[in-house]
Design a protein around this motif. Structure first.
Motif, PDB file in Angstrom:
ATOM      1  N   VAL A   1       3.247  10.833  13.420  1.00 27.15           N
ATOM      2  CA  VAL A   1       2.865  11.773  13.696  1.00 27.15           C
ATOM      3  C   VAL A   1       1.894  12.271  12.471  1.00 27.15           C
ATOM      4  CG1 VAL A   1       4.416  12.875  15.277  1.00 27.15           C
ATOM      5  CG2 VAL A   1       4.486  13.569  12.815  1.00 27.15           C
ATOM      6  N   SER A   2       0.911  13.353  12.642  1.00 22.84           N
ATOM      7  CA  SER A   2       0.052  13.767  11.726  1.00 22.84           C
ATOM      8  C   SER A   2       0.928  14.746  10.536  1.00 22.84           C
ATOM      9  CB  SER A   2      -1.126  14.632  12.197  1.00 22.84           C
ATOM     10  OG  SER A   2      -0.608  15.756  12.454  1.00 22.84           O
TER      11      SER A   2
ATOM     12  N   THR B   1       0.753  -1.027  -0.042  1.00 24.73           N
ATOM     13  CA  THR B   1      -0.119  -0.045  -0.148  1.00 24.73           C
ATOM     14  C   THR B   1       0.769   1.258  -0.098  1.00 24.73           C
ATOM     15  OG1 THR B   1      -0.128  -0.111   2.520  1.00 24.73           O
ATOM     16  CG2 THR B   1      -1.891  -1.141   1.024  1.00 24.73           C
ATOM     17  N   GLY B   2       2.075   1.233   0.209  1.00 23.69           N
ATOM     18  CA  GLY B   2       2.821   2.272   0.378  1.00 23.69           C
ATOM     19  C   GLY B   2       4.250   2.033  -0.264  1.00 23.69           C
ATOM     20  N   LYS B   3       5.145   2.967  -0.180  1.00 19.03           N
ATOM     21  CA  LYS B   3       6.578   2.698  -0.857  1.00 19.03           C
ATOM     22  C   LYS B   3       7.399   1.863   0.395  1.00 19.03           C
ATOM     23  CE  LYS B   3       9.176   5.800  -2.565  1.00 19.03           C
ATOM     24  NZ  LYS B   3      10.152   6.979  -2.770  1.00 19.03           N
ATOM     25  N   PHE B   4       8.064   0.878  -0.166  1.00 22.31           N
ATOM     26  CA  PHE B   4       8.878  -0.150   0.718  1.00 22.31           C
ATOM     27  C   PHE B   4       9.963   0.623   1.498  1.00 22.31           C
ATOM     28  CE2 PHE B   4      12.723  -2.635   1.288  1.00 22.31           C
ATOM     29  CZ  PHE B   4      12.068  -3.570   2.161  1.00 22.31           C
TER      30      PHE B   4
ATOM     31  N   GLY C   1      14.880  13.454   0.714  1.00 20.34           N
ATOM     32  CA  GLY C   1      13.833  13.709  -0.154  1.00 20.34           C
ATOM     33  C   GLY C   1      12.485  13.054   0.044  1.00 20.34           C
ATOM     34  N   MET C   2      12.103  12.981   1.363  1.00 23.55           N
ATOM     35  CA  MET C   2      10.737  12.262   1.743  1.00 23.55           C
ATOM     36  C   MET C   2       9.725  13.145   1.761  1.00 23.55           C
ATOM     37  SD  MET C   2      12.165   9.748   4.790  1.00 23.55           S
ATOM     38  CE  MET C   2      10.619   9.119   5.243  1.00 23.55           C
ATOM     39  N   SER C   3       8.518  12.859   1.339  1.00 18.67           N
ATOM     40  CA  SER C   3       7.435  13.512   1.252  1.00 18.67           C
ATOM     41  C   SER C   3       6.941  13.815   2.736  1.00 18.67           C
ATOM     42  CB  SER C   3       6.121  13.178   0.741  1.00 18.67           C
ATOM     43  OG  SER C   3       5.821  11.746   1.377  1.00 18.67           O
ATOM     44  N   PHE C   4       6.265  14.891   3.086  1.00 18.61           N
ATOM     45  CA  PHE C   4       5.606  14.956   4.271  1.00 18.61           C
ATOM     46  C   PHE C   4       4.928  13.748   4.926  1.00 18.61           C
ATOM     47  CE2 PHE C   4       7.050  19.429   3.463  1.00 18.61           C
ATOM     48  CZ  PHE C   4       7.428  19.700   4.480  1.00 18.61           C
ATOM     49  N   LYS C   5       4.075  13.213   3.866  1.00 17.92           N
ATOM     50  CA  LYS C   5       3.287  12.041   4.145  1.00 17.92           C
ATOM     51  C   LYS C   5       4.305  11.068   4.661  1.00 17.92           C
ATOM     52  CE  LYS C   5      -0.124   8.582   2.456  1.00 17.92           C
ATOM     53  NZ  LYS C   5      -0.753   7.991   1.508  1.00 17.92           N
TER      54      LYS C   5
ATOM     55  N   TRP D   1       8.132   2.157   4.448  1.00 20.02           N
ATOM     56  CA  TRP D   1       7.894   1.143   5.440  1.00 20.02           C
ATOM     57  C   TRP D   1       9.276   0.835   6.194  1.00 20.02           C
ATOM     58  CZ3 TRP D   1       9.227  -4.428   5.464  1.00 20.02           C
ATOM     59  CH2 TRP D   1       8.399  -5.074   6.266  1.00 20.02           C
ATOM     60  N   VAL D   2      10.379   0.586   5.657  1.00 19.96           N
ATOM     61  CA  VAL D   2      11.482   0.378   6.178  1.00 19.96           C
ATOM     62  C   VAL D   2      12.078   1.468   7.425  1.00 19.96           C
ATOM     63  CG1 VAL D   2      14.231  -0.402   5.990  1.00 19.96           C
ATOM     64  CG2 VAL D   2      12.483  -1.292   4.603  1.00 19.96           C
ATOM     65  N   MET D   3      12.045   2.772   6.626  1.00 25.09           N
ATOM     66  CA  MET D   3      12.217   3.734   7.504  1.00 25.09           C
ATOM     67  C   MET D   3      11.318   3.831   8.722  1.00 25.09           C
ATOM     68  SD  MET D   3      14.613   5.813   6.249  1.00 25.09           S
ATOM     69  CE  MET D   3      14.481   7.450   6.854  1.00 25.09           C
ATOM     70  N   ARG D   4      10.180   3.440   8.803  1.00 23.08           N
ATOM     71  CA  ARG D   4       9.559   3.578   9.882  1.00 23.08           C
ATOM     72  C   ARG D   4       9.933   2.527  10.985  1.00 23.08           C
ATOM     73  NH1 ARG D   4       6.446   6.385  13.253  1.00 23.08           N
ATOM     74  NH2 ARG D   4       4.955   4.812  14.277  1.00 23.08           N
ATOM     75  N   ILE D   5      10.211   1.561  10.410  1.00 19.82           N
ATOM     76  CA  ILE D   5      10.872   0.295  11.274  1.00 19.82           C
ATOM     77  C   ILE D   5      12.261   0.798  11.881  1.00 19.82           C
ATOM     78  CG2 ILE D   5      12.068  -2.177  11.362  1.00 19.82           C
ATOM     79  CD1 ILE D   5       9.828  -2.837   9.227  1.00 19.82           C
TER      80      ILE D   5
END
Length: 196
Positions: free
Chosen positions: A168-169, A72-75, A156-160, A78-82
């Motif tokens: 966070v929001s 559903t999103g970029k891999f 270069g990440m988007s705010f989303k 997802w890894v950055m979140r982990i």
């Protein structure tokens, strides 16, 4: 035979879930520099960054094998979140209150500026000086603002993506960036620096 190099990261992740270990090798190769740079930027210690990086990819492998990844999103997000979660766990274990605390020797020399500048030798020198000034000001920002600036301008990440990575929001991410820019402008004005 499928050419793995032509597959997106998301397709490679699914191929690994289906048992193709070479797909994971390519995923790691594509993402390790970006993830490691982020971790090193936050923890500011090579040895700790290596440990956090390894822990991150252990969790990535575990989550992939448990089929917890969806496309559903970029891999990479997802890894950055982990990675962000592993860093937060590490800091909790260290009993730290903040992600990063500015210190006297807190510099951003581990961020390469080569890919961010263009032009002749003179403009390269000027641009490197400007980037050094920006890095010095970033060191003085609160940790949450510094993290957003790094993710936005150096990765270069988007705010989303930033919002998802930091938990966070989008409005909070935008607010942190706004305050970071205001703080950096104030610092530049107070030190008579000219930002191009």
């Amino acid at each position: 035979m499928i050419d793995l190099k032509k597959m997106t990261d998301e397709q490679l992740a699914l191929a690994y879930v289906d048992g193709d270990n070479k797909a994971f090798d390519l995923l790691l190769q594509r993402n390790q520099q970006k993830i490691f740079s982020y971790i090193l930027f936050v923890v500011r210690d090579q040895e700790t960054a290596n440990d956090v990086f390894q822990e991150t990819f252990v969790k990535v492998i575990t989550n992939l094998q448990m089929r917890k990844y969806t496309t559903t999103g970029k891999f990479s997000a997802w890894v950055m979140r982990i990675a962000h979660n592993v860093i937060m766990d590490w800091y909790r274990n260290q009993k730290a209150d903040n992600i990063v605390e500015p210190t006297v020797d807190n510099d951003l020399s581990n961020i390469s500026s080569r890919g961010l500048i263009d032009g002749g030798i003179e403009s390269q020198f000027v641009n490197e000086q400007v980037l050094d000034d920006v890095k010095a000001m970033m060191n003085l920002l609160p940790a949450t603002q510094r993290e957003v600036v790094y993710m936005r301008f150096y990765q270069g990440m988007s705010f989303k993506e930033i919002a998802e990575t930091t938990g966070v929001s989008i409005n909070t991410s935008l607010g942190r960036m706004r305050y970071a820019i205001l703080n950096m402008r104030r610092m530049a004005k107070n030190h008579d620096l000219v930002m191009m």
